[in-house]
Write a protein that holds these residues in place. Structure first.
Motif, PDB file in Angstrom:
ATOM      1  N   ILE A  12     -29.992  68.409 -47.906  1.00 41.57           N
ATOM      2  CA  ILE A  12     -29.196  67.903 -48.962  1.00 41.57           C
ATOM      3  C   ILE A  12     -29.708  66.803 -49.722  1.00 41.57           C
ATOM      4  O   ILE A  12     -29.019  65.752 -50.226  1.00 41.57           O
ATOM      5  N   THR A  13     -31.007  66.221 -49.563  1.00 40.41           N
ATOM      6  CA  THR A  13     -31.690  65.087 -50.182  1.00 40.41           C
ATOM      7  C   THR A  13     -31.402  65.110 -51.381  1.00 40.41           C
ATOM      8  O   THR A  13     -31.057  64.020 -52.065  1.00 40.41           O
ATOM      9  N   SER A  14     -31.725  66.130 -52.179  1.00 33.17           N
ATOM     10  CA  SER A  14     -31.432  66.213 -53.760  1.00 33.17           C
ATOM     11  C   SER A  14     -30.131  65.702 -54.121  1.00 33.17           C
ATOM     12  O   SER A  14     -29.821  65.150 -54.980  1.00 33.17           O
ATOM     13  N   GLN A  15     -29.220  66.696 -53.403  1.00 31.58           N
ATOM     14  CA  GLN A  15     -27.602  66.322 -53.823  1.00 31.58           C
ATOM     15  C   GLN A  15     -27.311  64.924 -53.518  1.00 31.58           C
ATOM     16  O   GLN A  15     -26.580  64.261 -54.172  1.00 31.58           O
ATOM     17  N   LYS A  16     -27.648  64.398 -52.134  1.00 32.69           N
ATOM     18  CA  LYS A  16     -27.595  62.900 -51.778  1.00 32.69           C
ATOM     19  C   LYS A  16     -28.211  61.884 -52.785  1.00 32.69           C
ATOM     20  O   LYS A  16     -27.594  60.930 -53.311  1.00 32.69           O
ATOM     21  N   ASN A  17     -29.454  62.286 -53.560  1.00 30.34           N
ATOM     22  CA  ASN A  17     -29.915  61.280 -54.327  1.00 30.34           C
ATOM     23  C   ASN A  17     -29.150  61.439 -55.825  1.00 30.34           C
ATOM     24  O   ASN A  17     -29.120  60.665 -56.445  1.00 30.34           O
ATOM     25  N   THR A  18     -28.748  62.561 -55.954  1.00 27.92           N
ATOM     26  CA  THR A  18     -28.165  62.696 -57.416  1.00 27.92           C
ATOM     27  C   THR A  18     -26.840  61.889 -57.405  1.00 27.92           C
ATOM     28  O   THR A  18     -26.445  61.298 -58.154  1.00 27.92           O
ATOM     29  N   PHE A  19     -26.022  62.170 -56.165  1.00 21.86           N
ATOM     30  CA  PHE A  19     -24.706  61.383 -56.007  1.00 21.86           C
ATOM     31  C   PHE A  19     -25.046  59.842 -55.938  1.00 21.86           C
ATOM     32  O   PHE A  19     -24.079  59.157 -56.475  1.00 21.86           O
ATOM     33  N   ASP A  20     -25.887  59.601 -55.405  1.00 20.96           N
ATOM     34  CA  ASP A  20     -26.206  57.977 -55.181  1.00 20.96           C
ATOM     35  C   ASP A  20     -26.428  57.347 -56.565  1.00 20.96           C
ATOM     36  O   ASP A  20     -26.166  56.453 -56.896  1.00 20.96           O
TER      37      ASP A  20
END
Length: 101
Positions: A12-20
């Motif tokens: 989920i790193t891409s989703q986490k980066n997008t949310f951040d």
């Protein structure tokens, strides 16, 4: 297909980066709007001197940056807005003095 799913194993790193990134942009936008509206309110609605309002709003911007743990770029932005305000306010004051005679 659904049987192949195991909870907690998805990357989920891409989703986490997008949310951040979304939270960072939202925070920046909110703080810039707060600082801008505070300055405009102090100058036009309250009638405070533009320079003292600008200094006060710059201090509020620095305090908000400290409270929200902003990076150095926030303080550079507050300083840039301060310099921009000094230039625009000074030009407006010179122009009004020129018109007054």
């Amino acid at each position: 297909m659904a049987a192949d799913y195991t909870r907690g194993e998805m990357n989920i790193t891409s989703q986490k980066n997008t949310f951040d990134g979304f939270i960072a942009v939202s925070l920046w936008t909110s703080l810039v709007l707060i600082v801008t509206l505070l300055y405009l309110t102090l100058v036009f609605a309250v009638g405070t001197d533009w320079m003292s309002s600008l200094i006060g709003v710059a201090i509020v911007g620095v305090v908000l940056g400290l409270l929200t743990s902003m990076k150095t770029s926030w303080y550079v932005t507050v300083g840039g807005l301060f310099v921009f305000g000094v230039i625009c306010g000074g030009l407006a004051q010179l122009f009004s003095a020129f018109l007054a005679g």
